[in-house]
Design a protein around this motif. Structure first.
Motif, PDB file in Angstrom:
ATOM      1  N   MET A 155      10.907   3.061   8.598  1.00 46.07           N
ATOM      2  CA  MET A 155      10.632   3.026  10.038  1.00 46.07           C
ATOM      3  C   MET A 155       9.858   4.246  10.531  1.00 46.07           C
ATOM      4  SD  MET A 155      10.829   1.119  12.650  1.00 46.07           S
ATOM      5  CE  MET A 155      12.097  -0.109  12.313  1.00 46.07           C
ATOM      6  N   LYS A 156      10.207   5.439  10.074  1.00 48.58           N
ATOM      7  CA  LYS A 156       9.555   6.646  10.605  1.00 48.58           C
ATOM      8  C   LYS A 156       8.075   6.685  10.213  1.00 48.58           C
ATOM      9  CE  LYS A 156      12.863   8.805  12.856  1.00 48.58           C
ATOM     10  NZ  LYS A 156      13.858   7.703  12.933  1.00 48.58           N
ATOM     11  N   HIS A 157       7.754   6.356   8.951  1.00 46.82           N
ATOM     12  CA  HIS A 157       6.349   6.319   8.547  1.00 46.82           C
ATOM     13  C   HIS A 157       5.599   5.232   9.320  1.00 46.82           C
ATOM     14  CE1 HIS A 157       6.684   9.336   5.591  1.00 46.82           C
ATOM     15  NE2 HIS A 157       7.186   8.622   4.614  1.00 46.82           N
ATOM     16  N   ALA A 158       6.245   4.091   9.489  1.00 51.14           N
ATOM     17  CA  ALA A 158       5.608   3.001  10.225  1.00 51.14           C
ATOM     18  C   ALA A 158       5.352   3.408  11.667  1.00 51.14           C
ATOM     19  CB  ALA A 158       6.478   1.750  10.164  1.00 51.14           C
ATOM     20  N   MET A 159       6.328   4.029  12.299  1.00 57.01           N
ATOM     21  CA  MET A 159       6.159   4.467  13.690  1.00 57.01           C
ATOM     22  C   MET A 159       5.030   5.493  13.813  1.00 57.01           C
ATOM     23  SD  MET A 159       8.140   2.993  15.898  1.00 57.01           S
ATOM     24  CE  MET A 159       9.693   2.100  16.088  1.00 57.01           C
ATOM     25  N   GLU A 160       4.942   6.389  12.849  1.00 57.64           N
ATOM     26  CA  GLU A 160       3.861   7.392  12.891  1.00 57.64           C
ATOM     27  C   GLU A 160       2.494   6.720  12.853  1.00 57.64           C
ATOM     28  OE1 GLU A 160       1.984  10.925  10.063  1.00 57.64           O
ATOM     29  OE2 GLU A 160       4.113  10.422   9.858  1.00 57.64           O
ATOM     30  N   LEU A 161       2.326   5.794  11.930  1.00 62.17           N
ATOM     31  CA  LEU A 161       1.037   5.121  11.804  1.00 62.17           C
ATOM     32  C   LEU A 161       0.692   4.310  13.043  1.00 62.17           C
ATOM     33  CD1 LEU A 161       1.261   3.870   8.138  1.00 62.17           C
ATOM     34  CD2 LEU A 161      -0.576   5.286   9.042  1.00 62.17           C
ATOM     35  N   VAL A 162       1.686   3.575  13.549  1.00 66.59           N
ATOM     36  CA  VAL A 162       1.431   2.641  14.646  1.00 66.59           C
ATOM     37  C   VAL A 162       1.321   3.363  15.984  1.00 66.59           C
ATOM     38  CG1 VAL A 162       2.400   0.698  15.926  1.00 66.59           C
ATOM     39  CG2 VAL A 162       2.509   0.715  13.430  1.00 66.59           C
ATOM     40  N   LEU A 163       2.240   4.285  16.280  1.00 66.54           N
ATOM     41  CA  LEU A 163       2.303   4.867  17.619  1.00 66.54           C
ATOM     42  C   LEU A 163       1.300   5.990  17.846  1.00 66.54           C
ATOM     43  CD1 LEU A 163       6.155   4.887  18.294  1.00 66.54           C
ATOM     44  CD2 LEU A 163       4.472   3.093  18.712  1.00 66.54           C
ATOM     45  N   THR A 164       0.920   6.719  16.785  1.00 67.99           N
ATOM     46  CA  THR A 164      -0.106   7.762  16.980  1.00 67.99           C
ATOM     47  C   THR A 164      -1.503   7.161  16.955  1.00 67.99           C
ATOM     48  OG1 THR A 164      -0.390   8.305  14.629  1.00 67.99           O
ATOM     49  CG2 THR A 164       1.366   9.478  15.835  1.00 67.99           C
ATOM     50  N   ALA A 165      -1.655   6.023  16.288  1.00 73.45           N
ATOM     51  CA  ALA A 165      -2.972   5.383  16.116  1.00 73.45           C
ATOM     52  C   ALA A 165      -3.972   6.314  15.444  1.00 73.45           C
ATOM     53  CB  ALA A 165      -3.524   4.889  17.454  1.00 73.45           C
ATOM     54  N   GLN A 166      -3.445   7.279  14.668  1.00 78.06           N
ATOM     55  CA  GLN A 166      -4.303   8.231  13.969  1.00 78.06           C
ATOM     56  C   GLN A 166      -4.481   7.793  12.515  1.00 78.06           C
ATOM     57  OE1 GLN A 166      -5.932  10.922  15.097  1.00 78.06           O
ATOM     58  NE2 GLN A 166      -5.218  10.547  17.190  1.00 78.06           N
ATOM     59  N   PRO A 167      -5.691   7.865  11.980  1.00 79.15           N
ATOM     60  CA  PRO A 167      -5.890   7.505  10.571  1.00 79.15           C
ATOM     61  C   PRO A 167      -5.298   8.553   9.634  1.00 79.15           C
ATOM     62  CG  PRO A 167      -7.909   8.376  11.503  1.00 79.15           C
ATOM     63  CD  PRO A 167      -6.934   8.284  12.642  1.00 79.15           C
ATOM     64  N   VAL A 168      -4.949   8.115   8.440  1.00 77.04           N
ATOM     65  CA  VAL A 168      -4.470   9.038   7.408  1.00 77.04           C
ATOM     66  C   VAL A 168      -5.369   8.890   6.185  1.00 77.04           C
ATOM     67  CG1 VAL A 168      -2.087   8.976   8.214  1.00 77.04           C
ATOM     68  CG2 VAL A 168      -2.819   7.360   6.454  1.00 77.04           C
ATOM     69  N   ASP A 169      -5.452   9.964   5.393  1.00 75.65           N
ATOM     70  CA  ASP A 169      -6.283   9.893   4.189  1.00 75.65           C
ATOM     71  C   ASP A 169      -5.490   9.274   3.040  1.00 75.65           C
ATOM     72  OD1 ASP A 169      -4.577  11.910   3.225  1.00 75.65           O
ATOM     73  OD2 ASP A 169      -6.058  13.509   3.504  1.00 75.65           O
ATOM     74  N   ALA A 170      -6.139   9.113   1.897  1.00 74.58           N
ATOM     75  CA  ALA A 170      -5.521   8.423   0.777  1.00 74.58           C
ATOM     76  C   ALA A 170      -4.306   9.181   0.242  1.00 74.58           C
ATOM     77  CB  ALA A 170      -6.550   8.207  -0.333  1.00 74.58           C
ATOM     78  N   ALA A 171      -4.377  10.516   0.238  1.00 72.66           N
ATOM     79  CA  ALA A 171      -3.245  11.293  -0.268  1.00 72.66           C
ATOM     80  C   ALA A 171      -2.011  11.080   0.602  1.00 72.66           C
ATOM     81  CB  ALA A 171      -3.616  12.777  -0.316  1.00 72.66           C
ATOM     82  N   ARG A 172      -2.209  11.073   1.919  1.00 72.62           N
ATOM     83  CA  ARG A 172      -1.082  10.846   2.830  1.00 72.62           C
ATOM     84  C   ARG A 172      -0.588   9.410   2.722  1.00 72.62           C
ATOM     85  NH1 ARG A 172       3.544  11.964   4.807  1.00 72.62           N
ATOM     86  NH2 ARG A 172       3.875  11.563   7.031  1.00 72.62           N
ATOM     87  N   ALA A 173      -1.496   8.467   2.565  1.00 78.11           N
ATOM     88  CA  ALA A 173      -1.098   7.066   2.397  1.00 78.11           C
ATOM     89  C   ALA A 173      -0.239   6.891   1.147  1.00 78.11           C
ATOM     90  CB  ALA A 173      -2.336   6.180   2.325  1.00 78.11           C
ATOM     91  N   LEU A 174      -0.566   7.627   0.089  1.00 77.55           N
ATOM     92  CA  LEU A 174       0.234   7.575  -1.132  1.00 77.55           C
ATOM     93  C   LEU A 174       1.624   8.141  -0.875  1.00 77.55           C
ATOM     94  CD1 LEU A 174       0.269   6.954  -4.193  1.00 77.55           C
ATOM     95  CD2 LEU A 174      -0.537   9.299  -4.571  1.00 77.55           C
ATOM     96  N   GLU A 175       1.706   9.262  -0.159  1.00 80.55           N
ATOM     97  CA  GLU A 175       3.003   9.855   0.182  1.00 80.55           C
ATOM     98  C   GLU A 175       3.865   8.892   0.976  1.00 80.55           C
ATOM     99  OE1 GLU A 175       2.381  13.410   2.363  1.00 80.55           O
ATOM    100  OE2 GLU A 175       1.634  14.573   0.658  1.00 80.55           O
TER     101      GLU A 175
END
Length: 261
Positions: A155-175
């Motif tokens: 939930m926390k990772h999902a909320m970060e991606l959805v609610l900030t609407a900020q892109p993440v790089d591949a390294a962060r996506a892997l994490e």
């Protein structure tokens, strides 16, 4: 005979299908005609007993998929998608063959919907992932991503991606667990194919049964109930020739010859 698609490329090599989004001029964004072709392509894959694993990727080196073709939408006002959802995959709940995403660049909006509908993912090191919808007054509705993402990454990772609407790089996506591997851009398809080769060493019905049990069991909150659920692919696997061939090949110290039946 391979289908004459215009917006995707359907390439078969033995039991492996590689399906390439073919709209690089718009970063592989999709419009209704592209959705329809992809729906047909996944129908073919699902119905062809000779095909066991599929890789989906984008053409070019800039983007996997950036979602809906907004220019086409503004011009036509046509929102149509097949009953099987965005790219013909997000609302498809009867495809038990494994799907691998080879993310070769930007993966935004609907691209994330496709990614979440895949089982495994390899990404180029320059790929970026994001859900920009809230920045234009919208939400990532309709493709199942808001339902899938908390189940897949927490939930926390999902909320970060959805609610900030900020892109993440591949390294962060892997994490975060959005993808399985990060490789150099030149190696992304080769890495996906190597992963597919590992899957193809396994009995096809065993993989399909495993996928069905994992996904279908998510519908039940009670663990005990999931242990007594009906899993048709598991029953099919247990009654198959391959269920006999596997132990026999092990005992005879040879590579099993899977029949997929």
């Amino acid at each position: 005979m391979l289908p004459p698609y215009q917006f995707c490329r359907y390439e078969v090599e033995g039991p492996l299908l590689t399906l390439t989004l073919q709209r690089p001029e718009v970063l592989n964004a999709l419009h209704p005609a592209a959705h329809a072709e992809l729906a047909d392509a996944f129908d073919r894959f699902n119905q062809d007993p000779s095909l066991r694993v599929a890789i989906i990727t984008g053409s070019g080196d800039r983007a996997f998929c950036v979602g809906t073709d907004l220019k086409a939408l503004a011009h036509t006002g046509d929102h149509r998608k097949p009953t099987t959802g965005f790219a013909g995959i997000t609302h498809r709940f009867d495809l038990w063959k494994p799907l691998i995403a080879a993310v070769n660049g930007l993966c935004l909006g609907g691209g994330m919907e496709i990614l979440a509908a895949c089982d495994l993912a390899v990404a180029a090191d320059h790929a970026r992932f994001g859900l920009p919808e809230p920045r234009v007054g919208l939400a990532a509705l309709g493709g199942g991503l808001l339902q899938r993402l908390p189940r897949q990454v927490g939930m926390k990772h999902a909320m970060e991606l959805v609610l900030t609407a900020q892109p993440v790089d591949a390294a962060r996506a892997l994490e975060m667990g959005i993808i399985n591997r990060v490789v150099p851009a030149s190696a992304v398809l080769a890495s996906a194919r190597a992963l597919a080769a590992q899957l193809l060493e396994c009995a096809p019905l065993a993989l399909q049964a495993s996928k069905q049990v994992m996904l279908q069991s998510l519908r039940e909150a009670d663990l005990n109930a999931t242990l007594h659920e009906d899993y048709p692919m598991a029953a099919r696997m247990l009654a198959s020739q391959d269920a006999v061939e596997g132990p026999r090949a092990f005992a005879e110290k040879r590579t099993p010859r899977w029949a997929g039946q």
